[in-house]
Design an enzyme around this catalytic site. Structure first.
Site, PDB file in Angstrom:
ATOM      1  N   LYS A   1       0.852  -1.241   0.089  1.00  0.00           N
ATOM      2  CA  LYS A   1       0.139   0.102  -0.090  1.00  0.00           C
ATOM      3  C   LYS A   1       0.953   1.296   0.100  1.00  0.00           C
ATOM      4  CE  LYS A   1      -3.692  -2.162   2.991  1.00  0.00           C
ATOM      5  NZ  LYS A   1      -4.959  -1.868   2.035  1.00  0.00           N
TER       6      LYS A   1
ATOM      7  N   ARG B   1     -10.606 -11.540   1.674  1.00  0.00           N
ATOM      8  CA  ARG B   1     -11.201 -12.556   0.951  1.00  0.00           C
ATOM      9  C   ARG B   1     -10.578 -13.908   1.072  1.00  0.00           C
ATOM     10  NH1 ARG B   1     -11.466  -9.390  -4.231  1.00  0.00           N
ATOM     11  NH2 ARG B   1     -11.429  -7.884  -2.595  1.00  0.00           N
TER      12      ARG B   1
END
Length: 503
Positions: free
Chosen positions: A279, A353
């Site tokens: 990130k 996920r």
């Protein structure tokens, strides 16, 4: 529990019901707005009419309007055993429970330095007032040294008397017990989220969850990295293998003797760098919140036990730290989720996920009637719905039921679709699926479609994306301070209560 863990401070003020006003630093009352000016609103037999009229005259004299969450403080009449009266605006009538909750939170936050308060807001809605005061006064100071710890006049409100009519006192005590338990659970989730990743890593998070669950009488099982590897939990292992602090899977079971069984799953990424798909540095410190879903699920299953709900609840909580290192998974790697589905990892920052899928397959092995998963899953949630509105996806009827209940209790989740055409974009040339699509369109919806693949047939399912709502990076509002919010604990517990009552 780690020896590094700080002592947990009181999560909120002491709450008590009272049939009449006794000595306190301040009395908090509600003021509604109207075309003919503000109006003091209290329940019957809590504040005498002449006293209310006197207070209204004082408040009008200094310009109070009764606008939602407006604060006006005036000296108390000599007839009241308090030093001052704080009027908090409730807006236009009729006044909702959520507005009372918000106004109570604003009032509580403004009373920093006051030791004791009493309020008539409880005569309008005891539960909302109790939750608002408790959560509005919450503060996280565990890592403040003596150098910067709040001084006496900076301490949060310590005690609140919630005024009710004498005739209602006995029933009020039971209602207060429920609301205090809910507020404490929300604050507990906030505490998890606000604890920095230096002190809340997977093993520590698991230990704290186990301690809470055991104290509440739950059956708790913790799988370490060896058990996860042996069990085939490829998503959790894949995400966690870049960190020196290995992953965990926590299972917390409550048997309420009801006819229905509910599975809860929460994303527990204790810190998310994005892994190899790293990130940007700006704002990365906020990724301490990436276990907000897990925090809510742990708090909710413990709360279900405290409230003795007539429903069986099993929480399956995966915990990992997503770090870049020589051992981290790479974009292009293939892993095998628990249950056998192979996944091409296109983006290591779509890690939530991967751990949720393992946990959802395991949760469905218990043959639940309902499955609720919640996660700070996608930035796309904030693009679509903003920072305060959770998105709910899943099987249509249960999705809508969860969203409706969430709106009723003030967490305001919104039902979202799962367009079938997005599913093909998760296909992979080398594995059963890819973990992301090759475009940015409908990112929240595509993530839900990914998770749908791991829900067993016949299970009613709702996925609650709280990427923005679980963590407030802006200024305080209502009963929400900066940092962890505890969303969606109240939604989950309200859905569990609804299932216990209606199946």
């Amino acid at each position: 529990m780690s020896s590094e863990s700080p002592t947990t401070p009181a999560l909120g003020p002491e709450l008590a019901t009272a049939g009449r006003l006794t000595a306190a630093d301040v009395l908090v009352i509600g003021l509604t707005a109207g075309d003919d000016g503000p109006r003091v609103v209290v329940g019957t037999r809590v504040l005498a009419d002449d006293v209310a009229a006197d207070l209204l005259a004082r408040l009008r004299a200094v310009g109070a309007k009764g606008k939602a969450e407006e604060l006006t403080r005036v000296p108390a009449p000599e007839s009241l055993p308090v030093a001052s009266v704080l009027a908090v605006g409730l807006g236009n009538e009729p006044v909702s429970a959520e507005q009372i909750r918000k106004s109570a939170g604003v009032a509580a936050r403004s009373l920093t330095g006051s030791a004791t308060a009493a309020t008539t807001l409880s005569s309008l809605d005891l539960g909302a007032a109790a939750e608002g005061f408790y959560l509005g006064a919450y503060s996280f100071t565990a890592f403040k040294s003596a150098k910067s710890a709040p001084k006496a006049d900076e301490q949060p409100l310590q005690h609140v008397d919630l005024l009710v009519a004498d005739a209602d006192a006995d029933a009020a005590k039971a209602a207060l017990a429920r609301s205090a338990a809910i507020a404490e659970a929300v604050a507990s989730a906030r505490e998890f989220v606000n604890t920095p990743p230096s002190h809340l890593f997977p093993a520590e998070f698991a230990a704290r969850a186990e301690a809470l669950g055991t104290a509440a009488g739950l059956t708790v099982e913790v799988l370490d990295e060896a058990a996860l590897e042996a069990g085939g939990y490829g998503g959790i292992i894949g995400v966690g293998k870049g960190s020196s602090r290995p992953p965990r899977l926590v299972r917390m079971s409550y048997s309420g003797g009801g006819a229905k069984k509910v599975a809860l799953v929460g994303k527990g990424i204790t810190f998310d760098t994005g892994g190899i798909s790293i990130k940007p540095a700006a704002g990365m410190e906020n990724m301490t919140s990436d276990m907000g879903g897990a925090a809510a699920v742990v708090a909710a299953v413990v709360l279900a036990a405290k409230l003795r709900l007539a429903v069986d609840v099993v929480a399956t909580v995966p915990m990992a730290e997503n770090m870049p290192s020589a051992t981290a998974q790479r974009p292009g790697d293939v892993l095998t989720q628990y249950g056998g589905t192979t996944i091409e990892v296109i983006n290591t920052d779509a890690e939530g996920r991967l751990i949720l899928a393992d946990a959802m397959v395991r949760a469905c092995e218990d043959k639940p009637d309902y499955l609720i998963d919640t996660a700070t899953l996608t930035g796309a949630q904030m693009v679509a719905l903003g920072a305060r509105t959770p998105g709910v996806m899943g099987t249509d009827a249960f999705r809508d039921r969860v969203a409706r209940i969430s709106q009723e209790i003030g967490e305001n989740a919104w039902p979202m679709p799962m367009p079938a055409e997005l599913r093909a974009d998760l296909n992979s040339k080398v594995a059963d699926m890819a973990n992301v699509t090759n475009h940015r369109n409908g990112g929240m919806l595509a993530a839900a479609l990914y998770l749908k693949e791991f829900v067993a047939d016949g299970v009613e399912w709702a996925h609650v994306d709280v990427a923005g709502p679980a963590y407030n990076t802006g200024g305080p509002f209502g009963y929400i301070g900066k940092g962890g919010t505890g969303v969606p604990v109240r939604t989950i517990i309200s859905v569990l209560e609804d299932i216990a009552a209606n199946g």
